[in-house]
Design an enzyme around this catalytic site. Structure first.
Site, mmCIF file in Angstrom:
data_model
loop_
_atom_site.group_PDB
_atom_site.id
_atom_site.type_symbol
_atom_site.label_atom_id
_atom_site.label_comp_id
_atom_site.label_asym_id
_atom_site.label_seq_id
_atom_site.Cartn_x
_atom_site.Cartn_y
_atom_site.Cartn_z
ATOM 1 N N LYS A 185 15.635 2.495 5.347
ATOM 2 C CA LYS A 185 15.181 3.623 4.526
ATOM 3 C C LYS A 185 13.652 3.686 4.447
ATOM 4 O O LYS A 185 13.048 4.736 4.696
ATOM 5 C CB LYS A 185 15.780 3.487 3.128
ATOM 6 C CG LYS A 185 15.656 4.705 2.264
ATOM 7 C CD LYS A 185 16.429 4.505 0.970
ATOM 8 C CE LYS A 185 16.261 5.719 0.062
ATOM 9 N NZ LYS A 185 16.942 5.508 -1.227
ATOM 10 N N GLY B 268 3.702 0.436 10.772
ATOM 11 C CA GLY B 268 2.783 1.235 9.950
ATOM 12 C C GLY B 268 2.022 2.284 10.725
ATOM 13 O O GLY B 268 1.614 3.297 10.167
ATOM 14 N N GLU B 269 1.807 2.058 12.010
ATOM 15 C CA GLU B 269 0.896 2.945 12.725
ATOM 16 C C GLU B 269 1.496 3.625 13.953
ATOM 17 O O GLU B 269 1.035 4.680 14.367
ATOM 18 C CB GLU B 269 -0.381 2.174 13.082
ATOM 19 C CG GLU B 269 -1.174 1.902 11.822
ATOM 20 C CD GLU B 269 -2.233 0.825 11.956
ATOM 21 O OE1 GLU B 269 -3.400 1.172 12.055
ATOM 22 O OE2 GLU B 269 -1.882 -0.369 11.933
ATOM 23 N N ALA C 144 4.363 -6.791 7.429
ATOM 24 C CA ALA C 144 5.778 -7.171 7.499
ATOM 25 C C ALA C 144 5.937 -8.421 8.349
ATOM 26 O O ALA C 144 6.573 -9.402 7.942
ATOM 27 C CB ALA C 144 6.607 -6.022 8.066
ATOM 28 N N GLY D 145 6.312 -4.357 13.358
ATOM 29 C CA GLY D 145 5.349 -3.603 12.548
ATOM 30 C C GLY D 145 5.420 -2.128 12.877
ATOM 31 O O GLY D 145 5.417 -1.732 14.043
ATOM 32 N N ILE E 259 0.830 -1.214 0.000
ATOM 33 C CA ILE E 259 0.000 0.000 0.000
ATOM 34 C C ILE E 259 0.864 1.264 0.000
ATOM 35 O O ILE E 259 0.416 2.337 0.381
ATOM 36 C CB ILE E 259 -1.022 -0.019 1.167
ATOM 37 C CG1 ILE E 259 -0.339 -0.120 2.537
ATOM 38 C CG2 ILE E 259 -1.976 -1.190 0.994
ATOM 39 C CD1 ILE E 259 -1.333 -0.024 3.716
ATOM 40 N N ILE F 83 14.197 -3.686 12.598
ATOM 41 C CA ILE F 83 13.816 -2.851 11.460
ATOM 42 C C ILE F 83 14.308 -3.548 10.192
ATOM 43 O O ILE F 83 15.486 -3.888 10.083
ATOM 44 C CB ILE F 83 14.440 -1.446 11.606
ATOM 45 C CG1 ILE F 83 13.872 -0.732 12.851
ATOM 46 C CG2 ILE F 83 14.206 -0.621 10.344
ATOM 47 C CD1 ILE F 83 12.371 -0.536 12.856
ATOM 48 N N LEU F 84 13.403 -3.783 9.242
ATOM 49 C CA LEU F 84 13.741 -4.608 8.075
ATOM 50 C C LEU F 84 14.428 -3.810 6.975
ATOM 51 O O LEU F 84 15.205 -4.356 6.197
ATOM 52 C CB LEU F 84 12.479 -5.278 7.531
ATOM 53 C CG LEU F 84 11.768 -6.199 8.537
ATOM 54 C CD1 LEU F 84 10.461 -6.715 7.963
ATOM 55 C CD2 LEU F 84 12.672 -7.370 8.943
#
Ligand code: MOS
Length: 735
Positions: free
Chosen positions: A630, A701-702, A508, A699, A464, A626-627
């Site tokens: 960047k 995203g939020e 993720a 995760g 997304i 952290i994958l």
């Protein structure tokens, strides 16, 4: 598996496609013979359609079909939810109008312009009834909602009244947040292509292709395997694309009736109509502490609204029982039914809204106690989850506070308000805690190693805009010890292995775990194939003496080797493949799993105009591994930018007479522009978390949006001495 690529800030694998416009968004995917659909919405609501005049539209040039409740196919399945997260839709099934801006007709024509013109010729007469639109006017009708997928509405720990009574310091205040719309840059769009009338392909901009598949199958009562949903690129979702809305069904319905592929893209004003929003919240927070600042009581009562026909709970109080060590807590959520579309998940549902109230209240308490706001949070640091009474799987929040504070220069902050002035501006500093749960779903993936030595990994899923393509490629490349260039990851198609919705910050962790497990299974198979193959130099070696390095299997002593490509080629198969499913680790039940962070902001407030500018942000986050450094930085910055919008700009306003949103475009509804965004520094604190999932990622995203609004409101208070408890913090509230 060695982390060679995982964690590195490698460029997005789809970056070039995105910036050159070569990445197709669904409405850009060419479909032969496509016709265009336009939705007509009601101007008012609720009410009953007394008359709908379509003759002129039907005769207009290029028109293929005009659908209203009078002639559209009956779809009894549309009245039901396909899963607990699903929303009830309005797809021309009867003459009832539940809210203003509800779909009441669909026009299909050869061209978009012809469809728009014909739609403008339709006359709808609605017999309206008085709408209930404004939350504050209907508080007496508040009800306790049923426990839903987001949790039980009420919870208690200890004795809240005793805790408050015991406290030597108490505050109690109300905080409000407005209706907000998601406003992804890419509008909702669905192109439907039927193959006969029992099988359909949809190109849909969605956060959940499998959810759309299930909904379409259940509404049209066709087998689920007859529905294919394709969604290669999504231009933002933020929750509004998490469940299918009415337009998805209307596109498919129109296509089936017109016997043509049909493309339906919403207009920007329609993005403020029937595809969900964040509801208003009215939140009351009471805190009690002893004289040293130790919390004795946290009470958080939330009222928000839902539609007249469905329950959506904005779970703003769910954070209160877990964020700080406190023996007595009480949370309630109440809903009020209004004549509006059903609200929905919006980035960090409940957490973004709830932390505004809770973290503002903490700041207010700090001032009553005359304790530094950061110090107050450290004083009440929860060493284990007090709500679940479980240890954290990992929690580097203390390090986030420390590193964020140091980078920001927090120790230089005077406690008193209106302490710093530059020219006509008051300068203030504020901070808040960020938090979001580390959820995980179940996902499947397949890894395929081709004869040319290229690895293809596939999982349904969606990107997304967050970097899913990239991080999955990194994870797969590391799992099979290959460079990025030799790995391709495919997603966005229900023909691929099943995965969950890209929501709840789970993709993720969930899809990433499946990708890693499938690729590791493939590696095992590759080694097994080589050592069982008389033609391999590694023939007969024990498994543990063979390792994989950059496309070559190597014996322990380094003397013998076999290229991946040669192993596959000699096997006689086109490819070697392995599948895997990711499931929650059993250890998860013994821990509480959350991401955390600390938000620090500086604001500058113009004394004459009340104009607030955020001039500096430091966000420090701990979210497991952290994958991709960047894309993660972009995610965190994006969250903070959303938070700045929520704090200062965003507000959807409904006309109380009609219930329509009068803010209907990006001119009326302000989202942050470059000029609103300062330098945002992101720090990440690494956590080694063996419990959370296969890849150790929580995760991101939020969590980035949470706490931002409170940090800004707290900074505005520090700058001006004015406590704004009502978002957004517009200049009129400061004058
Ligand atoms: Mo997000 S609101 O979980 O799509």
């Amino acid at each position: 598996m060695k982390d060679v690529l995982t964690g590195k800030g490698v460029d997005r694998v789809d970056g070039r496609l995105k910036v050159t416009g070569a990445a197709p968004y669904v409405a850009e995917i060419p479909v032969a013979g496509v016709a265009h659909a336009v939705i007509v919405t009601s101007a008012v609501g609720p009410g009953v359609i007394a008359e709908i005049e379509t003759k002129r539209a039907q005769r207009a040039a290029g028109v293929l079909a005009v659908l209203t409740h009078l002639n559209s196919p009956k779809l009894p399945g549309a009245a039901m939810k396909a899963n607990p997260f699903d929303r009830l839709l309005q797809v021309l099934q009867d003459d009832r109008v539940l809210y203003a801006d509800q779909p009441v007709a669909v026009v299909v024509a050869e061209t978009l312009e012809e469809a728009q013109h014909a739609a403008s010729l339709i006359k709808v007469r609605i017999e309206p009834s008085e709408p209930r639109v404004i939350l504050r006017e209907h508080l007496a009708d508040a009800y306790k909602p049923p426990g839903g997928p987001l949790g039980e509405p009420d919870s208690q720990r200890g004795d809240i009244e005793a805790g408050l009574a015991m406290a030597s310091v108490r505050i109690e205040e109300s905080y409000t947040t407005p209706t907000e719309h998601h406003n992804p840059l890419e509008m909702h769009a669905t192109t439907s292509v039927w193959h006969g009338d029992q099988s359909v392909t949809l190109y849909d901009s969605t956060q959940g292709i499998f959810g759309v598949r299930k909904k379409v199958a259940s509404v049209f009562e066709i087998p689920i395997e007859n529905v294919r949903v394709i969604s290669p690129y999504v231009g933002g979702g933020f929750g509004c694309k998490g469940t299918p809305w009415s337009h998805v069904i209307l596109s498919a319905m129109a296509s089936r009736v017109a016997k043509r592929p049909v493309k339906l893209m919403l207009t920007r004003p329609q993005m403020f109509a029937f595809t969900g929003n964040r509801p208003d919240t009215i939140q009351t927070v009471a805190l009690g502490a002893d004289a040293s600042g130790k919390l004795l009581a946290i009470k958080h009562d939330v009222i928000s609204y839902t539609s007249s026909f469905d329950d959506f709970l904005e779970p703003a109080g769910m954070t209160a029982p877990m964020l700080y060590a406190c023996p007595n807590t009480s949370v309630t959520h109440r809903l009020v039914r209004l004549d509006v579309p059903t609200p929905t998940f919006t980035r960090a549902p409940g957490k973004a809204t709830g932390t505004f109230a809770l973290e503002s209240a903490l700041d207010e308490l700090a001032y009553v106690l005359a304790i530094d706001p950061l110090e107050l949070r450290l004083l009440n640091y929860a060493e284990r989850d007090p709500a679940k009474d479980l240890p954290w799987s990992s929690k580097a929040l203390r390090e986030c506070y420390q590193q964020g504070a140091e980078r920001f220069g927090w120790s230089e902050r005077p406690m008193q308000v209106r302490a710093r002035r530059e020219g006509n501006h008051w300068i203030g500093w504020g901070m808040a805690t960020a938090t979001y749960p580390a959820e995980q779903g179940t996902a499947n993936a397949i890894a395929r190693l081709r004869k040319d030595g290229q690895l293809l990994v596939q999982a349904g899923s969606q990107d997304i805009g967050t970097g899913t393509y990239t991080i999955m490629t990194q994870l797969a490349a590391d799992a099979l010890a290959l460079p990025m260039e030799r790995v391709r990851f495919e997603l966005g198609d229900t023909d691929l292995p099943e995965t969950p919705v890209s929501g709840g910050s789970m993709t993720a962790a969930t899809v990433g775990s499946a990708v890693k497990l499938a690729t590791l299974a493939l590696k095992e198979q590759l080694i097994a194939t080589a050592i069982a193959d008389a033609g391999s130099p590694l023939y007969g070696l024990p498994v543990e003496q063979v390792s994989a390095e950059q496309g070559v299997l190597i014996s322990q002593d380094g003397a013998l080797s076999d290229r991946y490509a040669d192993v596959v080629a000699r096997s006689g198969a086109v490819e070697l493949s392995a599948t895997a499913a990711s499931k929650q680790k059993p250890e998860r039940t013994q821990y509480s799993l959350h991401s955390f962070g600390a938000q620090f902001v500086e604001v500058k407030v113009d004394e004459a105009t009340g104009f607030v500018q955020v001039t500096r942000c430091v966000g420090a986050f701990a979210a497991g591994k952290i994958l991709n450094a960047k894309t993660a930085k972009s995610q965190f910055q994006g969250g903070i930018i959303w938070g700045i919008g929520m704090a200062l700009h965003e507000e959807s306003i409904r006309d109380a007479r009609s219930g329509r949103c009068v803010t209907r475009d990006l001119a009326d509804y302000h989202v942050p522009a470059h000029a609103d965004i300062p330098n945002i520094e992101i720090l990440t604190v690494h956590e080694d978390d063996p419990y959370v999932n296969e890849i150790g990622a929580k995760g991101i995203g939020e969590v980035g949006i949470t706490g931002v609004t409170a940090a800004i409101a707290n900074a505005v208070f520090h700058a001006t001495g004015k406590r704004i408890r009502d978002l957004p913090i517009t200049l009129d509230k400061l004058l």
